[in-house]
Design a protein around this motif. Structure first.
Motif, PDB file in Angstrom:
ATOM      1  N   MET B   1       0.747  -1.028  -0.093  1.00 53.77           N
ATOM      2  CA  MET B   1       0.011   0.026   0.076  1.00 53.77           C
ATOM      3  C   MET B   1       0.959   1.157  -0.050  1.00 53.77           C
ATOM      4  SD  MET B   1      -2.879   1.072   2.623  1.00 53.77           S
ATOM      5  CE  MET B   1      -3.828  -0.303   2.411  1.00 53.77           C
ATOM      6  N   ILE B   2       0.460   2.306  -0.977  1.00 54.68           N
ATOM      7  CA  ILE B   2       1.119   3.565  -0.651  1.00 54.68           C
ATOM      8  C   ILE B   2       0.552   4.497   0.120  1.00 54.68           C
ATOM      9  CG2 ILE B   2       2.351   3.250  -2.880  1.00 54.68           C
ATOM     10  CD1 ILE B   2       0.498   4.741  -4.384  1.00 54.68           C
ATOM     11  N   GLN B  14      -3.622   4.934   0.818  1.00 58.15           N
ATOM     12  CA  GLN B  14      -3.990   5.158  -0.486  1.00 58.15           C
ATOM     13  C   GLN B  14      -5.600   4.583  -0.727  1.00 58.15           C
ATOM     14  OE1 GLN B  14      -3.812   1.610  -2.426  1.00 58.15           O
ATOM     15  NE2 GLN B  14      -5.511   2.486  -3.527  1.00 58.15           N
ATOM     16  N   SER B  15      -5.780   3.627   0.181  1.00 55.83           N
ATOM     17  CA  SER B  15      -7.173   2.877   0.229  1.00 55.83           C
ATOM     18  C   SER B  15      -8.417   4.201   0.487  1.00 55.83           C
ATOM     19  CB  SER B  15      -7.428   1.802   1.102  1.00 55.83           C
ATOM     20  OG  SER B  15      -7.044   2.002   2.717  1.00 55.83           O
ATOM     21  N   ASN B  19      -8.294   6.667  -7.764  1.00 62.86           N
ATOM     22  CA  ASN B  19      -7.720   7.287  -8.831  1.00 62.86           C
ATOM     23  C   ASN B  19      -8.529   7.649  -9.888  1.00 62.86           C
ATOM     24  OD1 ASN B  19      -6.196   6.750 -11.610  1.00 62.86           O
ATOM     25  ND2 ASN B  19      -4.561   6.571  -9.998  1.00 62.86           N
ATOM     26  N   TRP B  57      -6.059  12.068  -8.411  1.00 66.91           N
ATOM     27  CA  TRP B  57      -6.546  11.235  -7.293  1.00 66.91           C
ATOM     28  C   TRP B  57      -7.655  12.175  -6.706  1.00 66.91           C
ATOM     29  CZ3 TRP B  57      -5.078   6.348  -5.511  1.00 66.91           C
ATOM     30  CH2 TRP B  57      -4.185   5.813  -6.206  1.00 66.91           C
ATOM     31  N   ARG B  71       3.599  10.284 -10.558  1.00 65.72           N
ATOM     32  CA  ARG B  71       4.129   9.069  -9.887  1.00 65.72           C
ATOM     33  C   ARG B  71       4.891   8.106 -10.925  1.00 65.72           C
ATOM     34  NH1 ARG B  71       1.569   3.978  -9.374  1.00 65.72           N
ATOM     35  NH2 ARG B  71      -0.403   4.847 -10.679  1.00 65.72           N
ATOM     36  N   THR B  73       5.388   4.684 -12.039  1.00 64.11           N
ATOM     37  CA  THR B  73       4.611   3.669 -12.259  1.00 64.11           C
ATOM     38  C   THR B  73       5.366   2.279 -12.033  1.00 64.11           C
ATOM     39  OG1 THR B  73       4.451   3.405 -14.538  1.00 64.11           O
ATOM     40  CG2 THR B  73       2.665   4.463 -13.444  1.00 64.11           C
ATOM     41  N   THR B  75       7.898   1.876  -9.734  1.00 66.83           N
ATOM     42  CA  THR B  75       8.190   1.871  -8.265  1.00 66.83           C
ATOM     43  C   THR B  75       7.178   2.126  -7.346  1.00 66.83           C
ATOM     44  OG1 THR B  75       9.160   3.994  -8.098  1.00 66.83           O
ATOM     45  CG2 THR B  75      10.638   2.295  -8.866  1.00 66.83           C
ATOM     46  N   ASP B  76       6.072   2.840  -7.932  1.00 68.37           N
ATOM     47  CA  ASP B  76       5.087   3.508  -7.218  1.00 68.37           C
ATOM     48  C   ASP B  76       5.618   4.632  -6.229  1.00 68.37           C
ATOM     49  OD1 ASP B  76       2.883   2.012  -8.205  1.00 68.37           O
ATOM     50  OD2 ASP B  76       2.843   0.692  -6.690  1.00 68.37           O
ATOM     51  N   GLY B 108      12.129  -1.631  -5.920  1.00 68.45           N
ATOM     52  CA  GLY B 108      10.637  -1.339  -6.044  1.00 68.45           C
ATOM     53  C   GLY B 108       9.881  -2.127  -6.794  1.00 68.45           C
TER      54      GLY B 108
END
Lengths: 416, 116
Positions: B1-2, B14-15, B19, B57, B71, B73, B75-76, B108
């Motif tokens: 999770m980020i 992030q939840s 997006n 977002w 961002r 993508t 490595t997030d 990552g």
């Protein structure tokens, strides 16, 4: 020499401690040029090489793979096979595949461990029931064996399921008995073995860096082992397809996202069919080793990390535990993510493009494994003849400008 | 999770967010002159880079405000967060960690098949 596998070869090799098995395929250095280069050594790519060599007489083919064979999404899925899709185009494509699966072990003389144990899609509310009955009717018109079963029949098939005492009660299910599971490695290895026998070069640990084109015609690919010339390039690189397409100046309507799966510790047989639920988002089957194979949904954002977030598997596991209370105390052994390429209409693209000699087989999103043989078969036809097979004619790139979409979000089963 | 640092609420999981896909997609200024192909591009085609990606977002379970994020993508890693009213940061501000378009970053990635 054709390598035959049988009960006798198993016994013979058991006596020598399984140390004298022949190598299944050669790993040559790439030649200067090929008639066809297939980018991506998963099931779809290796299958394409197999059918190109077998049905279309191509002799000079290479499959180029960044990692190892079947190490991408072929080795990262939950191996579910079914064809109960709504629209005619999809039903024909996916059932073409199921029919090929049914004879694949024999055709390749390699055990696919294809087990037609049935696939069940649960309905949890009135709308689910209506949508599923509509899909069953559509399936039956296309000659598929999908049928409606009620809660009592579900309980007979899966006694461990909790159908009543949960937030979204189980009210019935669409059941396709011809659906099932297969061994994911076997399909990649089987196709690799037999295509290598017909002279296909399988080149692993070789990354395609870009696709070289000249005046809207494909010239070859630049790889980590140098430039390789090709008359035709067929890209079957799942999540990375759009990245490679970009290097040839082609834009594809794909978004790449992580899709996770997990397996539990092995237990004795408790569930002998595949159960999927779109509404609560949980699907589960039991592998021959006894592990529960559980599929989660896609993460909600584009990523190439091949991991995925824990909130996604938490949601899936929560639904699994509610549906099957006896799994509540089980331990999960492994979790992984694969990068899936999702199309706006949740249907694949098997098509040529504006660059001559460049072909794409992509957009399988969350459900490509089931289609492996069928997709490879019609894609080989497309590459060989520069014209689609009638089964994949509708899965072209033009549909994103003329609007003839094949919307399969309802049948795709995985939330995205 | 980020973790995402909402410009209005601060750092959250992030939840809590949803997006909204690629940022800075502009609706065609003169729709009447567009052919089907151009419309298709606007409706269905979005960038999908491995590496630096501009995206939107919304803090769904928070302030419910939209904002933009840059961002990586592969490595997030979140490189920049800015408000919708801010200018689009130039891509030269950010460094890609990839040696080739479909390569793997050193840190990552979960793709151990090809990590060197």
């Amino acid at each position: 020499m054709r390598k035959k596998y049988s009960i006798f070869s198993l016994i013979k090799n058991a006596f020598s401690n399984n140390e004298n098995w022949q190598k299944m395929w050669e790993s040559p250095e790439p030649k200067k040029g090929y008639d066809v280069i297939i980018v991506g050594g998963g099931g779809h790519g290796l299958g394409t090489a197999y059918y190109l060599a077998k049905e279309h007489g191509f002799k000079n083919i290479a499959v180029i793979e960044k990692g190892w064979l079947g190490g991408g999404n072929t080795g990262r899925n939950t191996t579910i096979i079914r064809s109960n899709y709504l629209w005619n185009e999809s039903a024909h494509l996916y059932d073409h595949s199921v029919k090929l699966w049914e004879n694949l072990s024999e055709e390749l003389n390699f055990n696919m461990m294809f087990s037609q144990r049935g696939v069940m899609n649960l309905a949890h509310n009135e709308h689910d029931i209506k949508e599923m009955k509509r899909r069953i009717s559509a399936n039956r018109l296309n000659g598929l064996d999908t049928q409606w079963i009620d809660t009592k029949q579900i309980k007979e098939l899966v006694p461990i399921m909790n159908t009543e005492n949960l937030r979204y009660p189980v009210l019935g299910a669409a059941f396709q008995p011809r659906g099932g599971v297969a061994r994911h490695d076997a399909v990649a290895w089987g196709y690799a073995l037999r295509s290598n026998e017909m002279g296909v070069d399988i080149i692993q640990n070789c990354e395609v860096k870009d696709i070289k084109t000249d005046n809207h015609k494909v010239e070859g690919v630049n790889t980590s082992k140098g430039f390789i010339k090709a008359n035709k390039v067929a890209v079957v690189a799942s999540g990375h397809t759009s990245v490679l397409a970009q290097t040839a100046g082609v834009r594809l309507p794909l978004q790449s996202r992580p899709l996770q799966a997990l397996v539990s510790e092995p237990i004795k047989p408790v569930i002998n069919t595949v159960v999927m639920s779109n509404a609560v988002h949980a699907y589960v089957s039991q592998s021959d080793k006894g592990e529960l194979v559980i599929g989660a949904g896609t993460d909600g954002y584009n990523s190439f990390t091949q991991r995925g977030g824990y909130d996604v598997i938490e949601e899936t596991v929560r639904a699994i535990v509610e549906l099957y209370p006896i799994f509540g105390k089980m331990k999960m052994l492994r979790q992984w993510g694969g990068i899936v390429d999702i199309c706006p209409d949740a249907s694949p693209i098997i098509s040529k493009c504006e660059v001559k000699g460049l072909y794409f087989n992509c957009g399988w999103g969350t459900g490509g494994f089931k289609a492996t043989p069928g997709s490879a078969n019609v894609f080989a036809h497309t590459v060989a003849n520069d014209e689609p097979h009638k089964i994949n004619a509708a899965f072209n790139l033009e549909r994103f400008s003329n609007g003839r979409l094949i919307d399969e979000h309802g049948a795709a089963a995985v939330a995205h | 999770m980020i973790l995402i640092n909402c410009p209005y609420c601060g750092e959250r999981e992030q939840s809590e967010f949803t997006n909204g896909g690629e940022a800075h997609v502009i609706r065609p200024k003169d729709p009447d002159i567009l052919n089907d192909k151009d419309w298709g591009q606007y409706v269905f085609y979005r960038s999908n880079p491995k590496g630096i990606f501009y995206e939107r977002w919304v803090h769904t379970h928070g302030c419910r405000k939209w904002f933009n994020v840059v961002r990586d993508t592969s490595t997030d890693t979140i490189l920049k967060i800015y408000k919708l009213t801010d200018n689009k940061p130039d891509i030269s501000e950010f460094q890609s960690t990839l040696k080739s378009p479909s390569g793997e970053p050193i840190v990552g990635s979960g793709n151990f098949a090809v990590k060197k």
